[in-house]
Design a protein around this motif. Structure first.
Motif, short mmCIF file in Angstrom:
data_model
loop_
_atom_site.label_atom_id
_atom_site.label_comp_id
_atom_site.label_asym_id
_atom_site.label_seq_id
_atom_site.Cartn_x
_atom_site.Cartn_y
_atom_site.Cartn_z
N ASP A 158 1.49 -1.05 0.04
CA ASP A 158 -0.25 0.02 -0.04
C ASP A 158 0.16 1.28 0.03
OD1 ASP A 158 -2.22 -2.05 0.67
OD2 ASP A 158 -2.40 -1.91 2.53
N ASP A 159 -0.05 2.32 -0.96
CA ASP A 159 0.78 3.37 -0.09
C ASP A 159 1.69 4.18 0.75
OD1 ASP A 159 -0.33 4.06 -3.09
OD2 ASP A 159 -1.46 5.46 -2.65
N GLU A 160 0.71 3.18 2.03
CA GLU A 160 1.61 4.23 3.47
C GLU A 160 2.90 3.38 3.33
OE1 GLU A 160 -1.30 3.52 2.56
OE2 GLU A 160 -2.73 4.79 3.32
N ALA A 161 3.17 1.91 3.06
CA ALA A 161 3.85 1.65 3.43
C ALA A 161 5.72 1.59 2.56
CB ALA A 161 3.70 -0.32 2.71
N TRP A 162 5.08 2.89 1.50
CA TRP A 162 6.49 3.23 1.41
C TRP A 162 7.11 4.33 2.01
CZ3 TRP A 162 8.47 1.00 -3.13
CH2 TRP A 162 7.96 -0.12 -3.47
N THR A 163 8.15 4.31 2.58
CA THR A 163 8.46 4.94 3.59
C THR A 163 10.27 5.77 2.46
OG1 THR A 163 9.88 2.99 4.76
CG2 THR A 163 7.56 3.59 5.68
N GLY A 164 11.23 6.25 3.31
CA GLY A 164 11.87 7.26 2.40
C GLY A 164 12.82 6.03 2.15
N ARG A 165 13.10 5.66 3.47
CA ARG A 165 13.89 3.82 3.91
C ARG A 165 13.92 2.84 2.39
NH1 ARG A 165 15.59 1.87 9.34
NH2 ARG A 165 16.79 3.97 9.70
N LEU A 166 12.61 2.92 3.04
CA LEU A 166 12.21 1.65 1.50
C LEU A 166 12.11 1.64 0.56
CD1 LEU A 166 11.03 -1.60 1.23
CD2 LEU A 166 8.40 -0.80 1.52
N THR A 167 12.15 2.60 0.26
CA THR A 167 12.26 3.30 -1.32
C THR A 167 13.68 3.41 -1.35
OG1 THR A 167 10.05 4.97 -1.13
CG2 THR A 167 11.56 5.45 -3.21
N LEU A 168 14.75 3.99 -1.24
CA LEU A 168 15.71 3.87 -1.04
C LEU A 168 16.30 2.47 -1.56
CD1 LEU A 168 18.09 5.61 -1.36
CD2 LEU A 168 18.80 5.56 1.59
N VAL A 169 15.98 1.19 -0.35
CA VAL A 169 16.19 0.32 -0.29
C VAL A 169 15.59 -0.39 -1.32
CG1 VAL A 169 16.05 -1.93 0.34
CG2 VAL A 169 16.74 -0.89 2.12
N VAL A 170 14.74 -0.36 -2.48
CA VAL A 170 14.26 -0.70 -4.21
C VAL A 170 14.86 -0.08 -4.30
CG1 VAL A 170 11.84 -0.42 -5.55
CG2 VAL A 170 11.58 -1.12 -2.62
N HIS A 171 15.15 1.28 -5.08
CA HIS A 171 16.46 1.60 -5.81
C HIS A 171 17.56 1.25 -5.58
CE1 HIS A 171 13.23 4.57 -6.48
NE2 HIS A 171 13.19 5.36 -6.37
N ALA A 172 17.83 0.71 -4.62
CA ALA A 172 19.22 0.50 -4.46
C ALA A 172 19.27 -1.55 -5.20
CB ALA A 172 20.19 -0.01 -2.96
N VAL A 173 18.32 -1.85 -5.10
CA VAL A 173 18.54 -3.30 -5.02
C VAL A 173 18.45 -3.85 -7.15
CG1 VAL A 173 16.82 -5.92 -5.38
CG2 VAL A 173 17.35 -4.24 -2.63
N ARG A 174 17.15 -2.14 -6.88
CA ARG A 174 16.98 -2.08 -8.92
C ARG A 174 18.15 -1.78 -9.17
NH1 ARG A 174 12.98 0.67 -8.59
NH2 ARG A 174 11.46 -0.65 -9.37
N LEU A 175 19.02 -0.85 -8.62
CA LEU A 175 20.33 -0.40 -9.55
C LEU A 175 21.53 -2.16 -9.01
CD1 LEU A 175 22.64 1.33 -11.20
CD2 LEU A 175 22.93 2.04 -8.20
N GLY A 176 21.57 -2.49 -8.10
CA GLY A 176 22.37 -3.80 -8.53
C GLY A 176 22.05 -5.24 -9.49
N CYS A 177 20.59 -4.92 -9.56
CA CYS A 177 19.69 -6.53 -10.40
C CYS A 177 20.45 -5.50 -12.09
CB CYS A 177 18.43 -6.79 -10.30
SG CYS A 177 17.82 -7.07 -9.19
N LEU A 178 20.55 -4.12 -12.17
CA LEU A 178 21.15 -3.43 -13.68
C LEU A 178 22.27 -3.61 -13.65
CD1 LEU A 178 18.74 -0.70 -13.80
CD2 LEU A 178 18.61 -2.63 -14.54
N VAL A 179 23.15 -4.22 -12.79
CA VAL A 179 24.51 -3.82 -13.02
C VAL A 179 25.09 -5.45 -13.10
CG1 VAL A 179 26.59 -4.00 -11.43
CG2 VAL A 179 25.67 -2.41 -10.84
N VAL A 180 24.37 -6.13 -12.72
CA VAL A 180 24.24 -8.15 -13.14
C VAL A 180 23.28 -7.96 -14.01
CG1 VAL A 180 23.15 -9.86 -12.48
CG2 VAL A 180 24.16 -8.89 -10.88
#
Length: 324
Positions: free
Chosen positions: A104-126
């Motif tokens: 849900d929208d309320e679950a998207w905290t700043g920290r979670l968003t940062l983690v998701v972006h970091a994981v996505r970047l790692g996936c793109l590197v692989v």
């Protein structure tokens, strides 16, 4: 993400009822899928996990033939590039599922968003490493030179070399060397202890460039899908750009489908299965996006109606006249 509100249908709702609908929209930020859609999603995601395990086993088995004591770190990572990339794609699908449905929208905290972006970047590197490995291998194959002084495969028996043809790897032994090939010219696959004949080399080159073409198509699909998600976050559900992005994904699917049928003809049902399974994975994400678009449209209908009080007053008067 913004806009995933669970607004009920608005037909026949009076002015007083609209306030309740809007309040629901502000507190319920998740649309619902049917039981069948949820079951389809669970099956596809489970099969994708098993698919990754199958590729990991294949990479481990192939590495026993393609790697030796002289292999570099790049050779080792390249040997497991396929299973690593499959895992990265699996994570990307998981992130899209989180963004388009699961959270849900309320679950998207700043920290979670940062983690998701970091994981996505790692996936793109692989995945980028995978692309590099594919292109590097395809280019190396063009430079493969004949083995000097070898006109019989049995001459290589006992030299810790492996044979490959159509992605099948075998140890070269006195017992099987005569059966593997009757050619008189053999080629060493660059940076590996693997050899093949002229026919095998030609097929290996075709397969290598086929992999490159396929990964380009999948990249277009994932980039277009990511762009669709970002647009829907901004409440965009139509227009030329949306149509172009959806058209890009639809057309791009044609490339892996054609290659999948070619692989099936060559005797690689796992690769064919893999292709259609990933199409199923992205179909699940599109299913989420479609339901999300419908939810955005319902929310816009509520907002538009609330912005026209005269329409609501007219609807209330009509209800009052019709009441006995």
């Amino acid at each position: 993400m913004p806009g995933r509100g669970g607004v009920a249908g608005t037909a026949g709702v009076t002015a007083s009822g609209y306030a309740g609908v809007v309040n629901d929209a502000q507190t319920d930020h998740r649309f619902e899928l049917s039981r069948g859609q949820k079951a389809f999603k669970a099956v596809v995601y489970s099969l994708l996990v098993l698919n990754f395990c199958a590729y990991l086993v294949v990479d481990i088995n192939n590495a026993a033939h393609t790697l030796n004591a002289d292999s570099t770190l790049l050779n080792v990572t390249s040997a497991f590039a396929v299973s690593s990339a499959v895992f990265a794609w699996l994570l990307l699908i998981a992130l899209l599922e989180l963004e388009t449905y699961a959270l849900d929208d309320e679950a998207w905290t700043g920290r979670l968003t940062l983690v998701v972006h970091a994981v996505r970047l790692g996936c793109l590197v692989v995945i980028t490493h995978w692309i590099f490995a594919l292109v590097d291998y395809a280019v190396d194959l063009r430079a493969a030179a004949p083995l000097e002084g070898v006109n019989d495969l049995c001459a290589l028996a006992g030299e810790e070399r492996s044979w490959t043809f159509n992605l099948d790897y075998r140890d070269i032994t006195d017992d099987n060397c005569a059966e593997l090939s009757t050619a008189t010219t053999f080629f060493a696959i660059p940076d590996s202890p693997v050899v093949t004949d002229g026919e095998g080399l030609a097929l290996e080159r075709q397969l290598a460039w086929g992999d490159v073409v396929e990964i380009v198509a999948w990249l277009l699909i994932i980039l277009a899908t990511e762009a669709l998600v970002r647009l829907q976050e901004r409440q965009v559900t139509g227009g030329r750009l949306m149509s172009a992005l959806r058209g890009t994904t639809f057309v791009s699917y044609g490339v892996p489908i054609v290659l999948a049928l070619w692989w099936l003809w060559l005797g690689h049902p796992l690769y064919t299965w893999d292709t259609f399974l990933w199409i199923g994975g992205f179909t699940v994400i599109e299913m989420n996006l479609r339901a999300w678009r419908e939810e955005i449209a319902r929310q816009m209908m509520v907002r538009d109606a609330m912005a026209r009080p005269e329409t609501l007053e007219s609807a209330d008067r009509s209800d009052a006249v019709e009441s006995p």
